[in-house]
Design an enzyme around this catalytic site. Structure first.
Site, PDB file in Angstrom:
ATOM      1  N   LYS A  29       0.000 -46.825 -23.607  1.00 28.96           N
ATOM      2  CA  LYS A  29      -0.627 -46.830 -24.930  1.00 28.96           C
ATOM      3  C   LYS A  29       0.066 -47.832 -25.851  1.00 28.96           C
ATOM      4  O   LYS A  29      -0.587 -48.628 -26.524  1.00 28.96           O
ATOM      5  CB  LYS A  29      -0.566 -45.424 -25.520  1.00 28.96           C
ATOM      6  CG  LYS A  29      -1.347 -45.257 -26.818  1.00 28.96           C
ATOM      7  CD  LYS A  29      -1.360 -43.791 -27.255  1.00 28.96           C
ATOM      8  CE  LYS A  29      -2.159 -42.939 -26.301  1.00 28.96           C
ATOM      9  NZ  LYS A  29      -2.281 -41.518 -26.739  1.00 28.96           N
ATOM     10  N   ARG A  99       2.094 -39.822 -31.284  1.00 29.51           N
ATOM     11  CA  ARG A  99       1.455 -39.632 -29.981  1.00 29.51           C
ATOM     12  C   ARG A  99       2.393 -40.088 -28.871  1.00 29.51           C
ATOM     13  O   ARG A  99       3.218 -40.973 -29.064  1.00 29.51           O
ATOM     14  CB  ARG A  99       0.160 -40.452 -29.871  1.00 29.51           C
ATOM     15  CG  ARG A  99      -1.005 -39.959 -30.695  1.00 29.51           C
ATOM     16  CD  ARG A  99      -2.249 -40.797 -30.391  1.00 29.51           C
ATOM     17  NE  ARG A  99      -3.452 -40.277 -30.993  1.00 29.51           N
ATOM     18  CZ  ARG A  99      -3.926 -40.636 -32.184  1.00 29.51           C
ATOM     19  NH1 ARG A  99      -3.253 -41.533 -32.899  1.00 29.51           N
ATOM     20  NH2 ARG A  99      -5.035 -40.121 -32.653  1.00 29.51           N
ATOM     21  N   GLY A 108      -4.240 -35.891 -21.660  1.00 27.74           N
ATOM     22  CA  GLY A 108      -4.080 -34.508 -22.067  1.00 27.74           C
ATOM     23  C   GLY A 108      -2.750 -33.889 -21.709  1.00 27.74           C
ATOM     24  O   GLY A 108      -2.504 -32.722 -21.989  1.00 27.74           O
ATOM     25  N   MET A 110       0.471 -34.934 -22.585  1.00 25.76           N
ATOM     26  CA  MET A 110       1.569 -35.004 -23.535  1.00 25.76           C
ATOM     27  C   MET A 110       1.067 -34.605 -24.926  1.00 25.76           C
ATOM     28  O   MET A 110      -0.125 -34.550 -25.183  1.00 25.76           O
ATOM     29  CB  MET A 110       2.152 -36.419 -23.562  1.00 25.76           C
ATOM     30  CG  MET A 110       2.463 -36.968 -22.184  1.00 25.76           C
ATOM     31  SD  MET A 110       3.664 -35.982 -21.288  1.00 25.76           S
ATOM     32  CE  MET A 110       5.143 -36.770 -21.830  1.00 25.76           C
ATOM     33  N   ARG A 343      -7.475 -48.312 -22.797  1.00 28.89           N
ATOM     34  CA  ARG A 343      -6.791 -48.230 -21.497  1.00 28.89           C
ATOM     35  C   ARG A 343      -7.841 -48.369 -20.420  1.00 28.89           C
ATOM     36  O   ARG A 343      -9.038 -48.177 -20.671  1.00 28.89           O
ATOM     37  CB  ARG A 343      -6.040 -46.904 -21.353  1.00 28.89           C
ATOM     38  CG  ARG A 343      -6.927 -45.674 -21.425  1.00 28.89           C
ATOM     39  CD  ARG A 343      -6.104 -44.408 -21.431  1.00 28.89           C
ATOM     40  NE  ARG A 343      -6.936 -43.230 -21.685  1.00 28.89           N
ATOM     41  CZ  ARG A 343      -6.476 -42.036 -21.980  1.00 28.89           C
ATOM     42  NH1 ARG A 343      -5.170 -41.840 -22.077  1.00 28.89           N
ATOM     43  NH2 ARG A 343      -7.274 -41.021 -22.191  1.00 28.89           N
ATOM     44  N   HIS A 462     -11.204 -32.446 -21.631  1.00 30.47           N
ATOM     45  CA  HIS A 462     -10.092 -32.433 -20.674  1.00 30.47           C
ATOM     46  C   HIS A 462     -10.602 -32.189 -19.258  1.00 30.47           C
ATOM     47  O   HIS A 462     -10.233 -32.890 -18.314  1.00 30.47           O
ATOM     48  CB  HIS A 462      -9.088 -31.354 -21.083  1.00 30.47           C
ATOM     49  CG  HIS A 462      -7.925 -31.218 -20.153  1.00 30.47           C
ATOM     50  ND1 HIS A 462      -7.907 -30.303 -19.125  1.00 30.47           N
ATOM     51  CD2 HIS A 462      -6.755 -31.896 -20.076  1.00 30.47           C
ATOM     52  CE1 HIS A 462      -6.773 -30.416 -18.466  1.00 30.47           C
ATOM     53  NE2 HIS A 462      -6.053 -31.373 -19.015  1.00 30.47           N
ATOM     54  N   SER A 770       2.240 -45.838  20.333  1.00 28.23           N
ATOM     55  CA  SER A 770       1.488 -45.270  19.214  1.00 28.23           C
ATOM     56  C   SER A 770       2.330 -44.151  18.618  1.00 28.23           C
ATOM     57  O   SER A 770       2.731 -43.228  19.331  1.00 28.23           O
ATOM     58  CB  SER A 770       0.137 -44.721  19.675  1.00 28.23           C
ATOM     59  OG  SER A 770      -0.570 -44.188  18.570  1.00 28.23           O
ATOM     60  N   CYS A 837      -1.079 -42.973  15.020  1.00 30.37           N
ATOM     61  CA  CYS A 837      -2.275 -42.135  15.141  1.00 30.37           C
ATOM     62  C   CYS A 837      -2.081 -40.756  14.520  1.00 30.37           C
ATOM     63  O   CYS A 837      -2.907 -39.868  14.703  1.00 30.37           O
ATOM     64  CB  CYS A 837      -2.700 -42.005  16.601  1.00 30.37           C
ATOM     65  SG  CYS A 837      -1.468 -41.225  17.665  1.00 30.37           S
ATOM     66  N   TYR A 857      -2.169 -51.615  14.092  1.00 32.92           N
ATOM     67  CA  TYR A 857      -3.311 -50.831  13.611  1.00 32.92           C
ATOM     68  C   TYR A 857      -2.846 -49.474  13.104  1.00 32.92           C
ATOM     69  O   TYR A 857      -1.742 -49.010  13.410  1.00 32.92           O
ATOM     70  CB  TYR A 857      -4.357 -50.644  14.721  1.00 32.92           C
ATOM     71  CG  TYR A 857      -3.905 -49.762  15.867  1.00 32.92           C
ATOM     72  CD1 TYR A 857      -4.042 -48.371  15.812  1.00 32.92           C
ATOM     73  CD2 TYR A 857      -3.346 -50.308  17.025  1.00 32.92           C
ATOM     74  CE1 TYR A 857      -3.628 -47.568  16.854  1.00 32.92           C
ATOM     75  CE2 TYR A 857      -2.927 -49.514  18.071  1.00 32.92           C
ATOM     76  CZ  TYR A 857      -3.071 -48.128  17.978  1.00 32.92           C
ATOM     77  OH  TYR A 857      -2.642 -47.323  19.002  1.00 32.92           O
TER      78      TYR A 857
END
Length: 886
Positions: A29, A99, A108, A110, A343, A462, A770, A837, A857
């Site tokens: 912020k 804030r 929501g 803080m 934001r 919220h 693997s 895997c 992979y």
């Protein structure tokens, strides 16, 4: 002043000490407020107290660092000079907001205080200056409520009870219907509530109010709800929250004032239209609290056309500047627009994909930026949420209609309390959390629930914001239902639903339905397919699927699999005709009897492989030989034992005796994996025959493939050599019998620490590795996967472990073994194929580690494939970006 002693950064009034790159220090912020000030947007003047100050405060017995007090006073002077008012001056008062704002967006989570600086003298001066008694005392009562709740711990409900009673006394419905005199009285009542619950008079000194409020924001960083939110979203490594002190601008001074929240594009669908809500004559918390029903942002065009046009222009400019969809908070004071925050907006998976592709089409961003920055792996996970099978529920079953706050459908038992929702989910129950409105205290239950239903609140409430961020289906503001917490029920006037009863919600349509609706898998549109083509263009690591059946294989191909990384043969053993053959093999006393039973299984296994190989074409398929202990295929209850014994035509006591003999104290470390094939080589023989006969058959049909046979759970190279010899011997027999041969590879799962530590020896014999990270985690930690859930939640909560290691790879320990095995294996055999895997193959943080380790992979469940593809593309692009910047 030395930079490291600088704790306060100014913004607004043509000044900006920071910019958007300083989120680590100024929070999201504060960095964005500085950036907006820099580019000339109408931002009220203010200053940001750094996250370092928060860390110092929490590490040093709640003391401020040296120089912070003086710098805060200088910050107040900056506000006074810019606003032409003075803090605490009754004649010309300056009020401020306080804030929070951490680096990572935590909506929501803080605490916020508005209208700070108000006292008995200031409120009179403000009323006189603005000639608006109602506005002044409305601001004062809001401040007492927020200060009492946030700073001193006086529950907001006590103040709500006061205002509710006053509205009943004077017979009005809305807060805004109370006049100035009534609000004067309400301020006195609020002060009485404050004194009754704190034991103190309400503080009159604005500087004392400010210090207490700054401390409250610092303290909120370690509140249970903030800690819970960071745990759920895996936010870690941050210093704390910044504090933003900003001059107040007022949306509640009259009918030429307003406050609102908007997204530059629709956060649910991604459509390129302003989307949001506002209220006339209100302050910011009114919009998200659900106390009054907000108006859609488009209607502001008629009410305040000049302001709406300015909002449109600013929204367009902010998107161009940040190259992302923005979530903007604004206030209109006496016709003048102020931007309080921007934001990157939270969005659903569907919206994320469309926004990314549309912004590329609009030439706002490149395809590389779209893949790297605009879509998170979790967004793709959300796209796989189910929908109702039938489009139109029967009218009589619809309990109510609310706002379509977060798409997807969910079915579960109604639970009204967040803690109970967590407990029920931990027991394996499907839960819908039903609340009048949610608050940050509810995040644990919201995370555990399948879906969320509220009777109050808008599209930016919220519940809506958090649900969209998590991909939870949510219906918000369902005014058709009345919730009674005491009776644990809700009703629409005709039907009453009690806690524990089943309902279904559709967050795409905004409807609530009685009972359990059937769900179906979602479909993917052109935006999705276009985006995934870009993803694959930037991905260098292959993706495979864990698939055990032809249906699994087909689904894997649909989601972009480039092969099968794990086909578990034991999953093919279950089925009416097969399971008894498996059981006959288990109870056999001689190799001949076992082979006789295995010969019955052989055609079933071969047909399975024929179907999977045919579907996969020439893509690689890794087949794991039998892994689990044999007792898993046998019955355990007495009535089941009698039934199975009858089917096998043997006495029940014989079967019972066999089951007793197979029983192990720790079966996960017992007679399983390669140990089965070594003791009973005929099992390995049958499975090898099924795999290679299927491959040769297909070769004769013109399909050339190279099956990969994987030996599980080895700890020594000798175990591998033993099983490799069986496979090679059977292969030679098959090729001779069938008059044709195929290439095949024999490799192993690395899932035992000893195998990882002796990988060089094993690589001399094996053709691929693997990593079975599920078992490797289990054997490295000495945690039983089936029992660890009893304590792992406690471990994570108390920071003994950062994550559940069965969900997120432990890179320090298990990951070290992966690195050692990969490095030592390739030192012996440079072209050694290495993959993973385990379930970690579909988890983004783990995937980033596997990419950096150089695996060829990752393999995961079919439904995780889109997520894995994106995670791999992103880690590659971010790595390339870092190289360029270096």
């Amino acid at each position: 002043m030395h930079a490291r002693n600088k704790y306060v950064y100014l913004f607004g009034g043509g000044k900006a000490d920071g910019d958007q790159s300083m989120k680590e220090l100024l929070g999201g912020k504060g960095a964005n407020l500085a950036e907006m000030s820099k580019i000339g947007l109408p931002v009220p003047a203010g200053f940001t107290i750094t996250t370092e100050s928060c860390a110092w405060y929490n590490d040093n017995d709640h003391q401020w660092p040296e120089h912070l007090h003086d710098q805060v006073l200088d910050g107040i002077v900056h506000l006074e000079e810019n606003m032409g008012a003075r803090f605490g001056d009754a004649k010309n008062p300056l009020l401020v907001s306080v804030r929070s704002g951490a680096k990572s967006s935590m909506p929501g989570m803080m605490d916020t205080v508005l209208n700070l600086g108000m006292n008995d003298q200031v409120v009179e001066g403000l009323a006189k200056k603005t000639k608006n008694e109602r506005f002044a005392f409305d601001s004062y009562r809001r401040f007492i409520d927020m200060f009492g709740d946030v700073v001193m711990g006086v529950d907001h409900e006590h103040f709500e009870e006061c205002i509710h009673n006053m509205k009943s006394e004077v017979d009005v419905k809305l807060d805004s219907d109370l006049d100035g005199e009534q609000l004067r009285d309400l301020v006195d009542r609020y002060k009485a509530v404050y004194r009754r619950h704190t034991g103190f008079m309400f503080p009159e000194d604005p500087y004392e109010q400010l210090r207490y409020s700054i401390n409250a924001v610092f303290n909120s960083w370690n509140s249970s709800r903030a800690i819970k939110y960071r745990q759920i979203n895996r936010i870690r490594g941050l210093l704390g929250t910044a504090v933003n002190v900003q001059a107040m601008v007022y949306g509640n001074m009259g009918d030429d004032c307003a406050t609102g929240v908007l997204f530059t594009r629709n956060p649910s669908t991604g459509e390129n239209k302003l989307y949001g809500e506002y209220l006339i004559n209100a302050q910011g918390e009114d919009v998200v609290a659900g106390i009054r029903t907000p108006e859609p942002i488009t209607s502001l065009k008629k009410v305040m056309p000049d302001s709406y046009k300015e909002i449109e222009t600013i929204a367009t400019n902010l998107e161009k500047h940040y190259k992302n969809m923005q979530d903007i908070e604004f206030t209109i004071q006496s016709g003048k627009l102020f931007i309080l925050q921007t934001r990157n907006g939270k969005r659903t998976g569907q919206a994320a994909i469309r926004i990314a592709t549309d912004m590329v089409d609009e030439k706002l961003i490149t395809t590389e930026m779209a893949v790297r920055d605009l879509v998170e792996p979790q967004h793709l996970d959300q796209l796989l949420h189910p929908q109702f099978t039938d489009d139109e529920p029967i009218a009589k079953d619809i309990l109510g209609t609310g706002l379509p706050a977060s798409p997807g459908a969910a079915v579960g038992k109604v639970i009204f309390d967040a803690d109970n929702a967590e407990k029920a989910a931990a027991r394996g129950e499907s839960v819908i959390l039903v609340r009048v409105e949610t608050s940050p205290e509810d995040v644990g239950g919201m995370s555990a629930a399948k879906g969320i239903l509220t009777s109050r609140g808008g599209m930016t409430s919220h519940a809506a914001v958090v649900a969209r961020g998590w991909g939870k289906p949510c219906v918000a503001g369902c005014g058709d239902i009345i919730i009674n917490y005491k009776k644990k029920s809700f009703t629409n006037g005709k039907i009453t639903i009690k806690e524990g009863e089943w309902i279904s919600i559709d967050g795409t349509m905004g409807i609530v339905v009685k009972g359990k609706k059937e769900l179906t898998d979602p479909k993917f549109d052109d935006h999705f397919h276009k985006f995934m083509k870009w993803v694959d263009k930037f991905r260098t690591t292959k993706v495979r699927a864990n698939a055990d059946t032809p249906d699994d294989a087909a689904k894997a191909l649909e989601f972009g699999a480039e092969g099968i990384g794990l086909a578990r043969t034991e999953h093919m053993f279950f089925g009416d005709k097969r399971i008894n053959a498996v059981r006959r093999m288990i109870i056999a006393e001689t190799p001949q009897e076992r082979r006789k039973a295995l010969n019955i299984l052989l055609p079933y296994q071969r047909d399975d492989f024929l179907a999977i190989f045919r579907l996969m074409g020439n893509r690689p398929v890794t087949v794991r030989l039998l892994d689990p202990p044999l007792h898993e295929f046998l019955p355990h209850e007495d009535d089941e034992i009698i039934h199975v014994a009858h089917e096998l035509n043997i006495p029940a006591k014989v079967l019972k005796h066999k089951i007793q003999n197979l029983k192990e104290f720790n079966p996960m470390l017992g007679h399983r994996g390669c140990r089965l094939g070594i003791v009973y080589p005929e099992i390995t023989e049958m499975q090898t025959r099924a795999i290679l006969e299927a491959a040769v058959t297909l070769k004769k049909e013109g399909l050339d493939l190279t099956p990969e046979i994987m030996i599980p759970l080895i700890g020594t190279v000798e175990e591998f050599i033993d099983q490799r010899e069986v496979i090679d011997r059977v292969a030679s027999q098959i090729f001779k019998e069938m008059g044709a041969k195929v290439d095949y590879l024999v490799g192993t799962m690395i899932e035992v620490p000893r195998a990882a530590l002796t990988a060089g020896k094993i690589a001399a014999e094996a053709e691929f590795f693997s990593f079975g990270t599920n078992d490797l985690t289990q054997t490295t930690f000495a945690y039983s996967r089936d029992d660890a859930g009893k304590f792992l939640i406690h471990y994570v909560t108390h920071k003994i472990l950062p994550d559940d290691p069965f969900q997120v790879l432990d890179t320090e320990g298990v990951g070290r073994l992966v690195e050692i095995a990969t490095r030592e294996g390739r030192a012996v055999k440079p072209d050694l194929k290495v993959g993973i895997c385990g379930e970690h193959g579909g988890e983004p943080h783990s995937i980033a580690f596997f990419y950096k380790t150089g695996l060829d992979y990752v393999s995961c469940s079919p439904f995780r494939l889109p997520l894995a593809r994106l995670a791999l593309a992103q880690v590659h692009l971010k790595t390339q970006q870092q190289l360029v910047e270096a």
